[in-house]
Write a protein that holds these residues in place. Structure first.
Motif, PDB file in Angstrom:
ATOM      1  N   PHE A 156       0.867  -1.186   0.000  1.00 56.41           N
ATOM      2  CA  PHE A 156       0.000   0.000   0.000  1.00 56.41           C
ATOM      3  C   PHE A 156       0.902   1.234   0.000  1.00 56.41           C
ATOM      4  O   PHE A 156       1.729   1.403   0.898  1.00 56.41           O
ATOM      5  CB  PHE A 156      -0.882  -0.005   1.260  1.00 56.41           C
ATOM      6  N   PRO A 157       0.773   2.098  -0.991  1.00 56.58           N
ATOM      7  CA  PRO A 157       1.687   3.249  -1.058  1.00 56.58           C
ATOM      8  C   PRO A 157       1.358   4.326  -0.020  1.00 56.58           C
ATOM      9  O   PRO A 157       0.268   4.891  -0.027  1.00 56.58           O
ATOM     10  CB  PRO A 157       1.465   3.800  -2.477  1.00 56.58           C
ATOM     11  N   ILE A 158       2.300   4.546   0.886  1.00 54.93           N
ATOM     12  CA  ILE A 158       2.146   5.638   1.856  1.00 54.93           C
ATOM     13  C   ILE A 158       3.393   6.522   1.761  1.00 54.93           C
ATOM     14  O   ILE A 158       4.424   6.090   1.245  1.00 54.93           O
ATOM     15  CB  ILE A 158       1.997   5.122   3.317  1.00 54.93           C
ATOM     16  N   SER A 212      -6.323   9.733   1.445  1.00 53.13           N
ATOM     17  CA  SER A 212      -5.751   9.547   2.786  1.00 53.13           C
ATOM     18  C   SER A 212      -5.364   8.110   3.093  1.00 53.13           C
ATOM     19  O   SER A 212      -4.666   7.871   4.084  1.00 53.13           O
ATOM     20  CB  SER A 212      -6.753  10.010   3.859  1.00 53.13           C
ATOM     21  N   TYR A 244      -1.977   7.250   7.466  1.00 55.46           N
ATOM     22  CA  TYR A 244      -0.572   7.423   7.864  1.00 55.46           C
ATOM     23  C   TYR A 244      -0.116   8.874   7.671  1.00 55.46           C
ATOM     24  O   TYR A 244       0.404   9.494   8.590  1.00 55.46           O
ATOM     25  CB  TYR A 244       0.334   6.460   7.084  1.00 55.46           C
ATOM     26  N   TYR A 287     -11.897   7.154  -1.397  1.00 57.90           N
ATOM     27  CA  TYR A 287     -12.970   6.402  -2.033  1.00 57.90           C
ATOM     28  C   TYR A 287     -13.399   5.194  -1.204  1.00 57.90           C
ATOM     29  O   TYR A 287     -14.546   4.778  -1.234  1.00 57.90           O
ATOM     30  CB  TYR A 287     -12.445   5.784  -3.328  1.00 57.90           C
ATOM     31  N   GLN A 288     -12.409   4.612  -0.545  1.00 57.59           N
ATOM     32  CA  GLN A 288     -12.618   3.297   0.068  1.00 57.59           C
ATOM     33  C   GLN A 288     -12.999   3.434   1.545  1.00 57.59           C
ATOM     34  O   GLN A 288     -12.184   3.858   2.357  1.00 57.59           O
ATOM     35  CB  GLN A 288     -11.322   2.477   0.027  1.00 57.59           C
ATOM     36  N   GLY A 308     -15.570   9.142  -0.231  1.00 57.31           N
ATOM     37  CA  GLY A 308     -16.112   9.625  -1.505  1.00 57.31           C
ATOM     38  C   GLY A 308     -15.028  10.226  -2.367  1.00 57.31           C
ATOM     39  O   GLY A 308     -13.828  10.034  -2.101  1.00 57.31           O
ATOM     40  N   ASN A 309     -15.470  10.939  -3.389  1.00 58.08           N
ATOM     41  CA  ASN A 309     -14.535  11.583  -4.312  1.00 58.08           C
ATOM     42  C   ASN A 309     -13.868  12.784  -3.616  1.00 58.08           C
ATOM     43  O   ASN A 309     -14.522  13.745  -3.232  1.00 58.08           O
ATOM     44  CB  ASN A 309     -15.321  12.042  -5.546  1.00 58.08           C
ATOM     45  N   ALA A 310     -12.559  12.690  -3.488  1.00 59.50           N
ATOM     46  CA  ALA A 310     -11.824  13.662  -2.675  1.00 59.50           C
ATOM     47  C   ALA A 310     -12.020  15.100  -3.162  1.00 59.50           C
ATOM     48  O   ALA A 310     -12.162  16.018  -2.343  1.00 59.50           O
ATOM     49  CB  ALA A 310     -10.339  13.299  -2.694  1.00 59.50           C
ATOM     50  N   PHE A 312      -3.320  18.779   0.801  1.00 64.61           N
ATOM     51  CA  PHE A 312      -2.326  17.732   0.532  1.00 64.61           C
ATOM     52  C   PHE A 312      -2.830  16.842  -0.590  1.00 64.61           C
ATOM     53  O   PHE A 312      -3.937  16.292  -0.500  1.00 64.61           O
ATOM     54  CB  PHE A 312      -2.098  16.906   1.813  1.00 64.61           C
ATOM     55  N   ASP A 332      -2.513  13.512  -2.671  1.00 68.83           N
ATOM     56  CA  ASP A 332      -1.943  12.158  -2.773  1.00 68.83           C
ATOM     57  C   ASP A 332      -2.996  11.215  -3.356  1.00 68.83           C
ATOM     58  O   ASP A 332      -3.056  10.047  -3.006  1.00 68.83           O
ATOM     59  CB  ASP A 332      -1.459  11.681  -1.394  1.00 68.83           C
ATOM     60  N   LEU A 333      -3.843  11.781  -4.245  1.00 71.51           N
ATOM     61  CA  LEU A 333      -4.878  10.946  -4.881  1.00 71.51           C
ATOM     62  C   LEU A 333      -4.322  10.395  -6.197  1.00 71.51           C
ATOM     63  O   LEU A 333      -3.105  10.406  -6.406  1.00 71.51           O
ATOM     64  CB  LEU A 333      -6.153  11.765  -5.079  1.00 71.51           C
ATOM     65  N   GLU A 334      -5.214   9.897  -7.061  1.00 74.09           N
ATOM     66  CA  GLU A 334      -4.766   9.412  -8.385  1.00 74.09           C
ATOM     67  C   GLU A 334      -3.881  10.469  -9.035  1.00 74.09           C
ATOM     68  O   GLU A 334      -4.255  11.642  -9.053  1.00 74.09           O
ATOM     69  CB  GLU A 334      -5.965   9.242  -9.325  1.00 74.09           C
TER      70      GLU A 334
END
Ligand SMILES: C[S@@+](CC[C@H](N)C(=O)[O-])C[C@H]1O[C@@H](n2cnc3c(N)ncnc32)[C@H](O)[C@@H]1O
Length: 211
Positions: free
Chosen positions: A39-41, A67, A71, A90-91, A116-118, A132, A134-136
Protein backbone atom coordinates in the motif's frame (compact mmCIF):
# COMPACT_ATOMS: atom_id res chain seq x y z
CA UNK A 1 11.35 4.46 -5.83
CA UNK A 2 14.10 6.52 -4.24
CA UNK A 3 15.45 9.36 -6.30
CA UNK A 4 18.37 9.91 -3.94
CA UNK A 5 21.52 7.86 -3.86
CA UNK A 6 20.55 4.77 -1.84
CA UNK A 7 23.37 5.23 0.70
CA UNK A 8 22.23 8.77 1.41
CA UNK A 9 18.64 7.56 1.62
CA UNK A 10 19.66 4.88 4.11
CA UNK A 11 21.54 7.45 6.20
CA UNK A 12 18.47 9.72 6.39
CA UNK A 13 16.36 6.72 7.31
CA UNK A 14 18.82 5.89 10.12
CA UNK A 15 18.39 9.42 11.47
CA UNK A 16 14.62 9.06 11.27
CA UNK A 17 14.85 5.91 13.35
CA UNK A 18 16.93 7.44 16.14
CA UNK A 19 14.64 10.49 16.36
CA UNK A 20 12.17 10.29 19.21
CA UNK A 21 8.57 10.10 18.14
CA UNK A 22 5.86 9.59 20.70
CA UNK A 23 3.75 7.13 18.73
CA UNK A 24 6.58 4.95 17.44
CA UNK A 25 4.86 1.62 18.03
CA UNK A 26 1.65 2.47 16.19
CA UNK A 27 3.52 4.18 13.35
CA UNK A 28 5.66 1.11 12.91
CA UNK A 29 2.53 -1.03 12.80
CA UNK A 30 1.08 1.26 10.09
CA UNK A 31 4.31 1.08 8.09
CA UNK A 32 4.42 -2.72 8.39
CA UNK A 33 0.86 -2.90 7.07
CA UNK A 34 1.91 -0.82 4.04
CA UNK A 35 4.88 -3.09 3.31
CA UNK A 36 2.89 -6.30 3.71
CA UNK A 37 0.01 -5.09 1.58
CA UNK A 38 1.99 -3.09 -0.95
CA UNK A 39 0.00 0.00 0.00
CA UNK A 40 1.69 3.25 -1.06
CA UNK A 41 2.15 5.64 1.86
CA UNK A 42 4.48 8.57 2.38
CA UNK A 43 7.51 7.48 4.37
CA UNK A 44 8.99 8.79 7.64
CA UNK A 45 11.03 11.47 5.91
CA UNK A 46 8.06 12.99 4.10
CA UNK A 47 6.01 12.49 7.27
CA UNK A 48 8.54 14.46 9.29
CA UNK A 49 8.55 17.18 6.63
CA UNK A 50 4.76 17.41 6.88
CA UNK A 51 4.96 17.55 10.66
CA UNK A 52 7.50 20.38 10.56
CA UNK A 53 5.58 22.40 7.95
CA UNK A 54 2.37 21.98 9.95
CA UNK A 55 4.09 23.16 13.15
CA UNK A 56 5.40 26.24 11.33
CA UNK A 57 2.12 27.00 9.61
CA UNK A 58 -0.23 26.37 12.53
CA UNK A 59 -3.20 25.59 10.23
CA UNK A 60 -6.83 25.47 11.22
CA UNK A 61 -8.03 23.43 8.25
CA UNK A 62 -6.03 20.77 6.42
CA UNK A 63 -7.62 18.76 3.61
CA UNK A 64 -6.01 15.57 2.39
CA UNK A 65 -6.99 14.27 -1.05
CA UNK A 66 -6.30 10.54 -0.84
CA UNK A 67 -5.75 9.55 2.79
CA UNK A 68 -5.57 5.77 2.60
CA UNK A 69 -5.66 4.47 6.16
CA UNK A 70 -4.38 7.64 7.79
CA UNK A 71 -0.57 7.42 7.86
CA UNK A 72 0.10 10.84 6.27
CA UNK A 73 -2.85 12.39 8.15
CA UNK A 74 -1.17 11.35 11.42
CA UNK A 75 1.68 13.86 10.85
CA UNK A 76 -0.76 16.71 10.19
CA UNK A 77 -3.02 15.91 13.13
CA UNK A 78 -0.13 15.37 15.54
CA UNK A 79 1.35 18.77 14.72
CA UNK A 80 -1.91 20.73 14.79
CA UNK A 81 -2.71 22.86 17.81
CA UNK A 82 -6.34 23.34 16.90
CA UNK A 83 -8.67 22.77 13.96
CA UNK A 84 -9.01 19.63 11.89
CA UNK A 85 -7.52 17.50 9.20
CA UNK A 86 -10.15 16.16 6.81
CA UNK A 87 -9.28 12.68 5.55
CA UNK A 88 -10.82 11.64 2.22
CA UNK A 89 -10.80 8.34 0.40
CA UNK A 90 -12.97 6.40 -2.03
CA UNK A 91 -12.62 3.30 0.07
CA UNK A 92 -14.70 3.01 3.22
CA UNK A 93 -12.41 0.25 4.48
CA UNK A 94 -9.37 2.58 4.41
CA UNK A 95 -11.07 5.30 6.39
CA UNK A 96 -12.49 2.93 8.95
CA UNK A 97 -8.93 1.66 9.54
CA UNK A 98 -7.79 5.30 9.78
CA UNK A 99 -10.48 5.98 12.35
CA UNK A 100 -9.43 3.09 14.50
CA UNK A 101 -5.74 4.11 14.32
CA UNK A 102 -6.70 7.70 15.20
CA UNK A 103 -8.70 6.41 18.15
CA UNK A 104 -5.67 4.51 19.45
CA UNK A 105 -3.49 7.57 18.82
CA UNK A 106 -5.85 9.84 20.76
CA UNK A 107 -6.32 12.08 17.71
CA UNK A 108 -10.00 11.56 16.88
CA UNK A 109 -10.97 15.09 17.90
CA UNK A 110 -8.56 16.51 15.31
CA UNK A 111 -9.95 14.61 12.31
CA UNK A 112 -12.99 14.20 10.08
CA UNK A 113 -13.30 11.10 7.92
CA UNK A 114 -15.12 11.53 4.59
CA UNK A 115 -15.69 8.65 2.17
CA UNK A 116 -16.11 9.62 -1.50
CA UNK A 117 -14.54 11.58 -4.31
CA UNK A 118 -11.82 13.66 -2.67
CA UNK A 119 -12.12 16.67 -4.98
CA UNK A 120 -15.91 16.88 -4.61
CA UNK A 121 -15.62 16.63 -0.83
CA UNK A 122 -12.88 19.29 -0.68
CA UNK A 123 -15.05 21.64 -2.76
CA UNK A 124 -17.37 21.91 0.27
CA UNK A 125 -14.65 23.64 2.33
CA UNK A 126 -13.53 27.29 2.20
CA UNK A 127 -10.41 28.88 3.65
CA UNK A 128 -8.24 25.79 3.43
CA UNK A 129 -4.82 26.34 5.06
CA UNK A 130 -3.06 23.23 3.73
CA UNK A 131 -4.16 21.05 0.80
CA UNK A 132 -2.33 17.73 0.53
CA UNK A 133 -2.47 15.91 -2.80
CA UNK A 134 -1.94 12.16 -2.77
CA UNK A 135 -4.88 10.95 -4.88
CA UNK A 136 -4.77 9.41 -8.38
CA UNK A 137 -1.78 10.99 -10.06
CA UNK A 138 -3.76 11.98 -13.18
CA UNK A 139 -6.02 14.19 -11.04
CA UNK A 140 -3.52 16.62 -9.53
CA UNK A 141 -4.05 19.38 -12.09
CA UNK A 142 -7.83 18.99 -12.01
CA UNK A 143 -7.70 19.15 -8.20
CA UNK A 144 -5.77 22.41 -8.12
CA UNK A 145 -7.84 24.04 -10.86
CA UNK A 146 -11.06 23.17 -9.06
CA UNK A 147 -9.86 23.95 -5.55
CA UNK A 148 -7.55 26.94 -5.80
CA UNK A 149 -10.33 29.38 -4.96
CA UNK A 150 -11.06 27.41 -1.80
CA UNK A 151 -7.51 28.05 -0.54
CA UNK A 152 -6.63 30.96 1.70
CA UNK A 153 -4.02 33.43 0.50
CA UNK A 154 -0.88 32.25 2.28
CA UNK A 155 -2.05 28.63 2.28
CA UNK A 156 0.15 25.73 1.23
CA UNK A 157 -0.30 22.99 -1.33
CA UNK A 158 1.81 19.89 -0.71
CA UNK A 159 1.82 17.29 -3.49
CA UNK A 160 3.48 13.88 -3.17
CA UNK A 161 5.05 11.80 -5.98
CA UNK A 162 5.76 14.78 -8.20
CA UNK A 163 9.01 13.26 -9.52
CA UNK A 164 7.14 10.02 -10.29
CA UNK A 165 10.06 7.59 -10.12
CA UNK A 166 12.20 10.19 -11.89
CA UNK A 167 10.12 9.69 -15.04
CA UNK A 168 9.20 13.40 -15.22
CA UNK A 169 12.80 14.08 -16.28
CA UNK A 170 12.72 11.57 -19.16
CA UNK A 171 11.74 12.09 -22.79
CA UNK A 172 8.49 10.63 -24.17
CA UNK A 173 6.58 10.40 -20.90
CA UNK A 174 3.68 7.96 -20.53
CA UNK A 175 0.21 9.44 -19.92
CA UNK A 176 0.41 9.45 -16.13
CA UNK A 177 3.85 11.06 -16.13
CA UNK A 178 2.69 13.65 -18.66
CA UNK A 179 -0.19 14.59 -16.33
CA UNK A 180 2.17 15.05 -13.39
CA UNK A 181 4.48 17.16 -15.54
CA UNK A 182 1.52 19.31 -16.57
CA UNK A 183 0.65 19.82 -12.91
CA UNK A 184 4.24 20.68 -11.91
CA UNK A 185 4.58 23.12 -14.78
CA UNK A 186 1.25 24.75 -13.99
CA UNK A 187 2.28 25.28 -10.36
CA UNK A 188 5.63 26.79 -11.34
CA UNK A 189 4.20 29.04 -14.09
CA UNK A 190 1.21 30.28 -12.13
CA UNK A 191 1.47 33.76 -10.66
CA UNK A 192 -0.92 32.69 -7.92
CA UNK A 193 1.58 30.23 -6.44
CA UNK A 194 5.23 30.18 -5.45
CA UNK A 195 6.45 26.61 -5.84
CA UNK A 196 9.42 24.41 -5.11
CA UNK A 197 9.94 20.71 -5.86
CA UNK A 198 11.96 18.94 -3.19
CA UNK A 199 13.69 15.73 -4.34
CA UNK A 200 12.80 13.78 -1.21
CA UNK A 201 11.75 10.19 -1.79
CA UNK A 202 9.47 10.39 -4.89
CA UNK A 203 9.39 14.21 -4.96
CA UNK A 204 7.34 16.61 -2.88
CA UNK A 205 6.08 19.80 -4.49
CA UNK A 206 5.31 22.59 -2.03
CA UNK A 207 3.55 25.77 -3.09
CA UNK A 208 2.39 28.85 -1.29
CA UNK A 209 -0.68 30.63 -2.61
CA UNK A 210 0.58 34.16 -2.87
CA UNK A 211 -2.41 35.97 -4.35
C1 LIG B 1 -1.26 6.84 -2.14
S1 LIG B 1 -2.67 6.37 -1.29
C2 LIG B 1 -2.73 7.49 0.06
C3 LIG B 1 -1.71 7.29 1.09
C4 LIG B 1 -1.75 8.27 2.24
N1 LIG B 1 -1.79 9.65 1.79
C5 LIG B 1 -0.54 8.08 3.11
O1 LIG B 1 0.56 8.50 2.71
O2 LIG B 1 -0.70 7.50 4.19
C6 LIG B 1 -3.93 7.03 -2.29
C7 LIG B 1 -5.34 6.82 -1.76
O3 LIG B 1 -6.18 7.72 -2.43
C8 LIG B 1 -7.41 7.11 -2.72
N2 LIG B 1 -7.91 7.85 -3.89
C9 LIG B 1 -7.33 7.98 -5.10
N3 LIG B 1 -8.03 8.83 -5.87
C10 LIG B 1 -9.07 9.27 -5.13
C11 LIG B 1 -10.14 10.16 -5.35
N4 LIG B 1 -10.29 10.80 -6.53
N5 LIG B 1 -11.03 10.36 -4.36
C12 LIG B 1 -10.89 9.73 -3.17
N6 LIG B 1 -9.89 8.87 -2.90
C13 LIG B 1 -9.00 8.64 -3.86
C14 LIG B 1 -7.10 5.65 -2.92
O4 LIG B 1 -8.22 4.87 -2.58
C15 LIG B 1 -5.92 5.45 -1.98
O5 LIG B 1 -6.32 4.94 -0.75
Amino acid sequence: MNILNSQVEAYIEQLNRIAFIEDEEILKEMEDYAHKNDFPIIDRTVGRLIYLITKLKNPKLVIELGSGYGYSAYYFAKAMNYGKVVLTDYQEKNLSMAKSYFERLGLLDKADFRVGNAIEIAKEYKDIDILFLDLEKTKYLEAILRLKDNLKVGSLVIADNTLWYGKVAQDNPDDKTAKIKEFNEYMFKSREFFSILIPLRDGVLISSKIE
